[in-house]
Design a protein around this motif. Structure first.
Motif, PDB file in Angstrom:
ATOM      1  N   CYS A 183      -2.541  -1.246   4.507  1.00 22.36           N
ATOM      2  CA  CYS A 183      -1.332  -1.414   3.713  1.00 22.36           C
ATOM      3  C   CYS A 183      -0.945  -0.040   3.153  1.00 22.36           C
ATOM      4  CB  CYS A 183      -1.591  -2.411   2.592  1.00 22.36           C
ATOM      5  SG  CYS A 183      -2.472  -1.674   1.209  1.00 22.36           S
ATOM      6  N   PRO A 184       0.245   0.090   2.560  1.00 19.42           N
ATOM      7  CA  PRO A 184       0.644   1.414   2.046  1.00 19.42           C
ATOM      8  C   PRO A 184      -0.256   1.945   0.923  1.00 19.42           C
ATOM      9  CG  PRO A 184       2.556  -0.002   2.318  1.00 19.42           C
ATOM     10  CD  PRO A 184       1.347  -0.879   2.519  1.00 19.42           C
ATOM     11  N   CYS A 206       2.688   2.164  -2.926  1.00 17.25           N
ATOM     12  CA  CYS A 206       2.886   0.866  -3.555  1.00 17.25           C
ATOM     13  C   CYS A 206       2.597   0.925  -5.051  1.00 17.25           C
ATOM     14  CB  CYS A 206       1.961  -0.144  -2.889  1.00 17.25           C
ATOM     15  SG  CYS A 206       2.066  -1.760  -3.627  1.00 17.25           S
ATOM     16  N   ALA A 248      -0.692  -0.909  -6.275  1.00 14.78           N
ATOM     17  CA  ALA A 248      -1.986  -0.503  -5.725  1.00 14.78           C
ATOM     18  C   ALA A 248      -2.974  -0.091  -6.802  1.00 14.78           C
ATOM     19  CB  ALA A 248      -1.786   0.655  -4.758  1.00 14.78           C
ATOM     20  N   CYS A 272      -5.226  -3.099  -2.881  1.00 17.70           N
ATOM     21  CA  CYS A 272      -5.432  -3.906  -4.088  1.00 17.70           C
ATOM     22  C   CYS A 272      -5.701  -5.343  -3.659  1.00 17.70           C
ATOM     23  CB  CYS A 272      -4.234  -3.839  -5.053  1.00 17.70           C
ATOM     24  SG  CYS A 272      -2.866  -4.937  -4.645  1.00 17.70           S
ATOM     25  N   ASN A 301      -4.087  -7.908  -3.665  1.00 19.43           N
ATOM     26  CA  ASN A 301      -3.041  -8.691  -3.009  1.00 19.43           C
ATOM     27  C   ASN A 301      -3.253  -8.805  -1.505  1.00 19.43           C
ATOM     28  OD1 ASN A 301      -1.629  -9.360  -5.311  1.00 19.43           O
ATOM     29  ND2 ASN A 301      -0.554  -7.405  -5.320  1.00 19.43           N
ATOM     30  N   ALA A 302      -4.055  -7.921  -0.955  1.00 18.54           N
ATOM     31  CA  ALA A 302      -4.558  -8.099   0.423  1.00 18.54           C
ATOM     32  C   ALA A 302      -3.487  -8.051   1.506  1.00 18.54           C
ATOM     33  CB  ALA A 302      -5.366  -9.397   0.515  1.00 18.54           C
ATOM     34  N   CYS A 303      -2.443  -7.253   1.313  1.00 15.80           N
ATOM     35  CA  CYS A 303      -1.448  -7.094   2.377  1.00 15.80           C
ATOM     36  C   CYS A 303      -2.095  -6.519   3.631  1.00 15.80           C
ATOM     37  CB  CYS A 303      -0.324  -6.177   1.928  1.00 15.80           C
ATOM     38  SG  CYS A 303       0.458  -6.731   0.422  1.00 15.80           S
TER      39      CYS A 303
END
Ligand code: SF4
Lengths: 554, 104
Positions: A412-413, A418, A421, A455, A457-459
Motif C-alpha cells: 500500500c502507499p 497516506c 499510515a 497500518c 487498515n490492511a489495504c
C-alpha cells in the motif's frame, strides 16, 4: 466492454458540473472544510500527507486503450508523470491541485471513467477476477454481473449513508484470483443443472479485525441475485452497528449474530423485496452482456511462437513466469509486471501507460486489465504476438519476469503518501525486491506472495500474504510485524503472527531468515513456501527469527 | 500535575496545492519547517491555532505538531512530521524538488 449509455453520460456530466461548483465554492471561501470534505470524498478526492490524491475507479479492472491513454494524459498534465494502481483496481494520482480536479474529472468522463464511490460509506468499485473473460478455468465471465451490480449500487438511495463502506468482489472461477473471501460480499459464479447463478460469501474483510467470509448461500440463480444482495445489504444497513466505526462492517454483524441468524433474516427480507425486481434487472443484464462479448479471436494464433520460445532465453523465462492459460490454446493471458526490482509496486509512468495501451490496441483486441496485485494484464493475446509484445515491454522497463514470485509484492502507499499510515511500506517492498534480486534467488524460491500494509487498515492485504508485513508506530519508531501462512485464494486463511516486530532496518534481514528457513525445510523444489509452512508450522520460522528466545528456553 | 508543555509548531496543508505548510511568527505560511514559529507556551499555542483555523480559505487541517528547537529552527520529533517536511521516500517529489531537506 461496457459502453456508457446516454443516461450514464448525462449523469456523469451533471455530477462533474456539480462538483466543479462545489470546488469553486470551497476556494472562494463559501464552503468550510467540514462542509466540503464529505463532498470531495464522494468524488474520490482525498487530502493525504503531501498533497491531494484523486482515486479513479477502474470498474472490474477493465480498460480499453483509449481509457489507458487518458490515464496517461492525466498523469502528465496534472500530476508528476505517473499513476499508482491500487489493490482495489483503482488508479491514484498523488499530486493533483484542488483547482485542477474538476478538469481531471471532465477528461476522465470523455472516456467513461470517474471517481464516484471510490470513497465514503457507499458500495465501492466492484472488483473482479482480472482474468475474467479469458481464463481457461471460468464458468462464465463475471464482468456483466459486476457491471449490473455497479449500476444497481451507484447512487442507490438506500445505500448512500450506510454504517460503513461496502466492498464486493466477483469471480467466475473456482480458483479465486479476486480475494472474494476478504470482501463484505464475495460472489463466485457457479452453474447448477444448467442454470447460472452465484455462490454468495459474506462477512469477509481485513483491517483491524480480519475475517474470512462465510457462505451465505451455495447458489442463488441470477434472476434472484440482485434481490438477494439487496436483502443482504439492507439487513446489515438495519442491524449493523453505527455506534462504533470499528464494529460497523458487515463482518462484525455476521460475527455477532452468527451466519445462520443472518441467513434467516436475509431470506425473510429477500421474500419481501423479490417482487420489486420483476425481471427488469435480467433485461438489463442481457443488454450489458452484449458489451462483454468476447473479441473475434484470430485462428491459429500461435504461429511463430515456438521458434521464439526456443531461441530467446530471456523471452522464455518471461513466458514461463508471466503468462497464464487462456481459454483458447493459441492465445495467452499476459501479466505485465509493475514490480521492476526496486521500483514502487503498482506505479506506471505516463509513457509506460501509453506503451501498454498501444500494445493492447495493436496485438490484444484493445483490452487491458488492472489486477488487485497491482499489475497490468493483456487478457487476450494470440501467442504469435507474444515475442513482439515482450520486446516492446523490454524497451520500456516493463518486462520483469517475476509474477507470483518474491518481488511481485503488494504494497500500500504507506506513510510515503497516506495520512492514515503508521509506517512506510513502499521502501520495504523496494528493499526486499532489490535484496533478492542481488541474491539471484527469486526463481529458486518460487511461488511466494509478500503483502505489506502501512497500518492496520490492511489495504496491502498483509493478513492474506504468505508473508505479511504490517508497519506500526511503536513509541515513535517504525516497527514491522510479520505474519506467516496467509492465503488470498479459495483456501483463504489469515496469517499468524510470528512474534515481536522488527525495526525498519531489521525487516529485510528478517524476511531473508524466513526464506532461508523455507529453503532449508522444503522437501524439494516442488514444495512451495505456503505448502512447507503448512507442513512444518511456525516453529522453525520462529526459531530463525528469534534465536535469543530459543537460547532462553534452552 | 499537568504534563509540561513541549514545544510546538502550527502546521496544515495548503488549500489549493495540498502541500505541507507551517505558520510563521509574522503570520505567513511557509513551506519550510525551519521558518515556523516555535511555540513554547500553551496559551499562546491555543491562540495561534485559532488564528490558523480561521484561515479556512487558505489552509486545511491546521494542528499543533511537536518539535524540538534546533540550530536552524524547529526540528520534527516524530517521524511522520519528518516525512511531512521532506516528501515521500520513493521519489524526490514534494519539498525535495525545490528545497533539499536532509532526513534526520
Ligand atoms: S493500509 Fe493504512 S497506510 Fe496503507 S493505504 Fe491503507 S490506510 Fe493507508
Amino acid at each position: 466492454m461496457y459502453r456508457y449509455s446516454e443516461f450514464d453520460t448525462a449523469f456523469l456530466a451533471a455530477r462533474n458540473a456539480q462538483f466543479r461548483a462545489q470546488v469553486e465554492r470551497r476556494i472562494d471561501g463559501s464552503l468550510t472544510e467540514d462542509e466540503f470534505k464529505p463532498l470531495r470524498l464522494m468524488n474520490g478526492l482525498y487530502l493525504q500527507l503531501h498533497a491531494y490524491m484523486l482515486r479513479v475507479a477502474i470498474p472490474y479492472g477493465t480498460l480499453n486503450s483509449a481509457q489507458m491513454r487518458k490515464l496517461a494524459y492525466l498523469a502528465e498534465t496534472w500530476d508528476k508523470g505517473y499513476g499508482h494502481f491500487t489493490t482495489r483496481q483503482n488508479i491514484q494520482y498523488n499530486w493533483p491541485k484542488l483547482s485542477d480536479v474538476p478538469d481531471m474529472l471532465d477528461a476522465l468522463a470523455e472516456v467513461g471513467l470517474h471517481a464516484i464511490q471510490t470513497s465514503g460509506n457507499t458500495i465501492r468499485n466492484v472488483t473482479a477476477d482480472h482474468f475474467a473473460g479469458a481464463a481457461a478455468d471460468e464458468v462464465a465471465d463475471p464482468r456483466p454481473y459486476a457491471e449490473l451490480l455497479r449500476q444497481w449500487s451507484t447512487d442507490h438511495p438506500e445505500f448512500q449513508f450506510m454504517p460503513r463502506k461496502f466492498k464486493i468482489a466477483i469471480t467466475g472461477s473456482a480458483n479465486d484470483r479476486a480475494v472474494i473471501k476478504a470482501h463484505d460480499i464475495g460472489l463466485q459464479l457457479v452453474e447448477r443443472d444448467g442454470v447460472l447463478g452465484a455462490r454468495v460469501i459474506v462477512g469477509g474483510g481485513l483491517g483491524r479485525t480480519p475475517m474470512i467470509g462465510q457462505e451465505l448461500s451455495p447458489f442463488v440463480s441470477f434472476d434472484d441475485l440482485l434481490a438477494y444482495l439487496e436483502a443482504t445489504v439492507s439487513v446489515w444497513n438495519q442491524i449493523g452497528r453505527r455506534d462504533n466505526k470499528y464494529k460497523a462492517r458487515i463482518k462484525i454483524t455476521v460475527f455477532e449474530h452468527g451466519i445462520d441468524a443472518i441467513r434467516a433474516k436475509v431470506n425473510e427480507r429477500f421474500l419481501k423485496v423479490r417482487g420489486q425486481f420483476k425481471g427488469a434487472d435480467m433485461a438489463l443484464l442481457d443488454r450489458i452482456k452484449a458489451h462483454f462479448a468476447p473479441p473475434e479471436f484470430v485462428q491459429n494464433g500461435q504461429s511463430g511462437f515456438e521458434d521464439a520460445y526456443r531461441t530467446d532465453n530471456i523471452f522464455r523465462s518471461w513466458v514461463d513466469t508471466n503468462i497464464a492459460a487462456h481459454k483458447r490454446d493459441d492465445h495467452a493471458i499476459v501479466t505485465i509486471s509493475l514490480k521492476a526490482h526496486g521500483a514502487t509496486p503498482g506505479d506506471a509512468t505516463a509513457e509506460q501507460m501509453r506503451v501498454m495501451a498501444d500494445l493492447a490496441e495493436c496485438y490484444a483486441y484493445d483490452e487491458l486489465r488492472i489486477s488487485h496485485e497491482q499489475n497490468v494484464i493483456l487478457p487476450h493475446v494470440p501467442r504469435a504476438h507474444l515475442h513482439a509484445i515482450f520486446k516492446a515491454l523490454q524497451e520500456n522497463g516493463l518486462s520483469t519476469a517475476n509474477i507470483g514470485l518474491i518481488s511481485d509484492i503488494i504494497a500500500c502507499p504507506g506513510m510515503d503518501y497516506c495520512a492514515l499510515a503508521t509506517a512506510r511500506s513502499i521502501p520495504v517492498a523496494q528493499q526486499i525486491a532489490t535484496r533478492f534480486e542481488e541474491l539471484k534467488l527469486e526463481h529458486e524460491i518460487g511461488a511466494l506472495k509478500i503483502k505489506i500494509s502501512g497500518c492496520i487498515n490492511a489495504c496491502g492485504h498483509h493478513h492474506v500474504g504468505h508473508i505479511g508485513i504490517l508497519g506500526l508506530d511503536r513509541a515513535g519508531v517504525e516497527n514491522y510485524q510479520i505474519t506467516l501462512g496467509g492465503d488470498a485464494t479459495e483456501t483463504a486463511t489469515i496469517g499468524e503472527r510470528t512474534g515481536p516486530g522488527f525495526a525498519y532496518d531489521q525487516i529485510v534481514p528478517a524476511i531473508e531468515r524466513i526464506v532461508e528457513t523455507y529453503l532449508d525445510q522444503r522437501l524439494d523444489r516442488e514444495e512451495s513456501f505456503i505448502e512447507t509452512y503448512r507442513r512444518v508450522g511456525m516453529a522453525p520460522f520462529k526459531a530463525a527469527l528469534y534465536p535469543e528466545a530459543r537460547a532462553d528456553a534452552a | 500535575m499537568a504534563r509540561a508543555f513541549t514545544p510546538k509548531v502550527i502546521t496544515a496543508n495548503d488549500l489549493i496545492a495540498g502541500d505541507v505548510i507551517y505558520q510563521t511568527a509574522d503570520d505567513r505560511w511557509s513551506r519550510d519547517l525551519a521558518e515556523a514559529e516555535l511555540i513554547t507556551d500553551e496559551a499562546h499555542a491555543q491562540l495561534r491555532l485559532l488564528d490558523a483555523v480561521r484561515q479556512a480559505s487558505k489552509v486545511v487541517g491546521a494542528y499543533l505538531a511537536d518539535v524540538r528547537p534546533g540550530p536552524n529552527g524547529p526540528e520534527p520529533v516524530h517521524f511522520r512530521e519528518d516525512f511531512r517536511r521532506t516528501g515521500p521516500s520513493n521519489y524526490a517529489h514534494g519539498k525535495q524538488e525545490t528545497s533539499p531537506q536532509p532526513r534526520a
